[in-house]
Design a protein around this motif. Structure first.
Motif, PDB file in Angstrom:
ATOM      1  N   ILE A  49       1.089  -1.324  -0.082  1.00  0.00           N
ATOM      2  CA  ILE A  49       0.070  -0.046   0.074  1.00  0.00           C
ATOM      3  C   ILE A  49       0.660   1.185  -0.075  1.00  0.00           C
ATOM      4  O   ILE A  49       1.670   1.340   0.947  1.00  0.00           O
ATOM      5  N   HIS A  50       0.956   1.857  -1.111  1.00  0.00           N
ATOM      6  CA  HIS A  50       1.788   3.169  -1.303  1.00  0.00           C
ATOM      7  C   HIS A  50       0.841   4.278  -0.375  1.00  0.00           C
ATOM      8  O   HIS A  50      -0.083   4.448  -0.692  1.00  0.00           O
ATOM      9  N   GLY A  51       1.689   4.969   0.443  1.00  0.00           N
ATOM     10  CA  GLY A  51       1.040   6.002   1.031  1.00  0.00           C
ATOM     11  C   GLY A  51       0.572   7.265   0.229  1.00  0.00           C
ATOM     12  O   GLY A  51       1.685   7.503  -0.430  1.00  0.00           O
ATOM     13  N   GLU A  62      -6.690   8.553   1.794  1.00  0.00           N
ATOM     14  CA  GLU A  62      -6.534   7.273   2.374  1.00  0.00           C
ATOM     15  C   GLU A  62      -6.575   6.051   1.145  1.00  0.00           C
ATOM     16  O   GLU A  62      -6.880   6.457  -0.028  1.00  0.00           O
ATOM     17  N   GLN A  63      -6.206   4.873   1.462  1.00  0.00           N
ATOM     18  CA  GLN A  63      -6.383   3.902   0.522  1.00  0.00           C
ATOM     19  C   GLN A  63      -7.504   3.002   0.854  1.00  0.00           C
ATOM     20  O   GLN A  63      -8.057   2.834   2.020  1.00  0.00           O
ATOM     21  N   VAL A 199      -7.697   2.432   4.853  1.00  0.00           N
ATOM     22  CA  VAL A 199      -6.286   2.257   5.463  1.00  0.00           C
ATOM     23  C   VAL A 199      -5.674   3.555   5.476  1.00  0.00           C
ATOM     24  O   VAL A 199      -5.604   4.388   4.634  1.00  0.00           O
ATOM     25  N   SER A 201      -2.667   5.450   5.342  1.00  0.00           N
ATOM     26  CA  SER A 201      -1.164   5.416   4.904  1.00  0.00           C
ATOM     27  C   SER A 201      -0.143   6.250   5.333  1.00  0.00           C
ATOM     28  O   SER A 201       0.773   6.409   4.958  1.00  0.00           O
ATOM     29  N   PRO A 204       3.655   4.126   7.852  1.00  0.00           N
ATOM     30  CA  PRO A 204       4.446   3.112   7.285  1.00  0.00           C
ATOM     31  C   PRO A 204       4.890   2.036   8.344  1.00  0.00           C
ATOM     32  O   PRO A 204       5.152   1.880   9.349  1.00  0.00           O
ATOM     33  N   ILE A 240       2.645  -0.904   4.401  1.00  0.00           N
ATOM     34  CA  ILE A 240       2.335   0.513   4.240  1.00  0.00           C
ATOM     35  C   ILE A 240       3.886   1.175   3.964  1.00  0.00           C
ATOM     36  O   ILE A 240       4.590   1.182   4.535  1.00  0.00           O
ATOM     37  N   SER A 242       5.928   4.847   2.481  1.00  0.00           N
ATOM     38  CA  SER A 242       5.734   6.200   2.237  1.00  0.00           C
ATOM     39  C   SER A 242       6.371   6.719   1.051  1.00  0.00           C
ATOM     40  O   SER A 242       7.582   6.564   0.873  1.00  0.00           O
TER      41      SER A 242
END
Length: 262
Positions: A49-51, A62-63, A199, A201, A204, A240, A242
């Motif tokens: 999951i890329h912030g 957010e994701q 999520v 983000s 991390p 996660i 960053s």
């Protein structure tokens, strides 16, 4: 707008019920393989999951995660909702037509009644009685993996109902990294309900979570076939990272068009 990330939870229901565990019988996929997800197609998926950050370091959005459970070796999930009910109605109409033909047949043309009744039973198939404990299938007929109604004798191969996620909990939820909930949808494939989570983000790290998954085993009780619920659990992780928010095509940062490659 938050990015939608999908996680497919593919379960070998037959083996999971026999072994009484989802370990080694669950295959997880997501749509972030090219962005760092690891363990695709195994039970050890780590979803990347890329912030979402702007270049100044502020959080962009957010994701969102979406979980979609499917059964391996069952009727494909692409068939429309209500397919099983329609198949049951078709066999009922066919059986009524055959019964009418039997009644109206002249006595001198009467064939073996036992064979006719046996054929009629195969046409009708076997109906499953629902129970209060199950969150999955309601009263329906037993189908094989090709979608045909079958007269079940306890040994024939049959199609399992799709797994049902009943809860999502664990470290990622306890630490308020993600906020899962069950939502309703008119989508014909997800059968109206699916689990989704927002999520955070901005934090991390790698976090674990657990899915409570309900499977259904065909069981003979008191002369009636029923779908007996079996509750098992499956663990997974999210990671996660960053990074600044980037253009999906050029991989560069945001700015005026045209955007040069990074």
């Amino acid at each position: 707008m938050p990015q939608q990330l999908a996680i497919i939870v593919l379960v070998d229901v037959g083996n999971a019920l026999e072994m009484k565990t989802l370990e080694g019988n669950t295959y997880l996929f997501d749509n972030m393989k090219l962005h760092g997800s690891e363990g695709q197609g195994t039970g050890e998926l780590v979803t990347a999951i890329h912030g979402s950050y702007w270049r100044d370091g502020s959080q962009a959005s957010e994701q969102v995660l979406n979980w979609l459970p499917y059964s391996l070796g069952s009727i494909p999930p692409t068939v429309p909702r209500g397919y099983e009910a329609e198949r049951a109605r078709q066999t009922d109409r066919q059986a009524l037509a055959e019964l009418e033909a039997m009644v109206n047949k002249p006595a001198n043309q009467d064939a073996d009644a036992t064979a006719q009744i046996s054929r009629l039973q195969r046409t009708l198939g076997t109906r499953v009685k629902s129970t209060r404990r199950t969150r999955g299938p309601a009263t329906q007929k037993i189908l094989d993996v090709t979608g045909h109604v079958i007269s079940y004798d306890g040994a024939a191969a049959h199609s399992y109902p799709p797994p049902v996620i009943t809860d999502i909990y664990g470290e990622a939820v306890d630490k308020k990294i993600m906020y899962p909930a069950e939502y309703g949808s008119p989508d014909m494939v997800t059968d109206g309900w699916y689990w989704s989570a927002t999520v955070d983000s901005t934090r991390p790290g790698t976090y674990t979570y657990t899915m409570a998954i309900q499977l259904h085993r065909l069981l003979l009780q008191g002369g009636d076939w029923t779908w007996e619920p079996v509750d098992l659990t499956c663990d997974s992780k999210i990671r996660i990272m960053s990074e600044p928010k980037r253009n999906a095509f050029t991989k560069s940062g945001l700015g005026l068009l045209p955007i040069p490659p990074a």
